[in-house]
Motif scaffolding. Structure first.
Motif: not given
Length: 108
Positions: A15-31
């Motif tokens: 769950e922590e991994a999913v939240r962190l991944a979503q925040s990074v991709v939503a911010a366009r910091l990672a594709a």
């Protein structure tokens, strides 16, 4: 420095991994991000030997977005001193164009 990077970090739960991944991709910091786990981990931490399970995040980004990505990960990560590491990334031209397009701050 490489033009593209694969960046890794890990969390204690999926769950922590999913939240962190979503925040990074939503911010366009990672594709994009892949979440792999659980992975067995063996480590030294605060002078003690330990083992545990972690969920690894593998992120794809442009080198010029790395500083902002690192800052974001460190600010939003549940751990005080998480792994944030990167390695150069090469790939098919279309894949690299996708990384370019989706990590533009003003992309729609």
């Amino acid at each position: 420095m490489a033009e593209y990077l694969q960046v890794a970090t890990a969390t204690q739960t999926r769950e922590e991994a999913v939240r962190l991944a979503q925040s990074v991709v939503a911010a366009r910091l990672a594709a994009g991000a892949q979440i792999v786990g659980p992975a067995a981990s063996v480590f030294w931490h605060q002078g003690e030997f330990g083992t545990g399970e972690e969920w690894q995040l593998v992120l794809k980004t442009r080198a010029d977005r790395y500083a902002a990505l690192e800052t974001h990960l460190l600010e939003h990560h549940p751990w005080k001193n998480p792994e944030v590491s990167s390695v150069p990334l090469s790939g098919a031209p279309g894949y690299l164009r996708w990384i370019d397009k989706t990590t533009q701050p003003d992309a729609t």
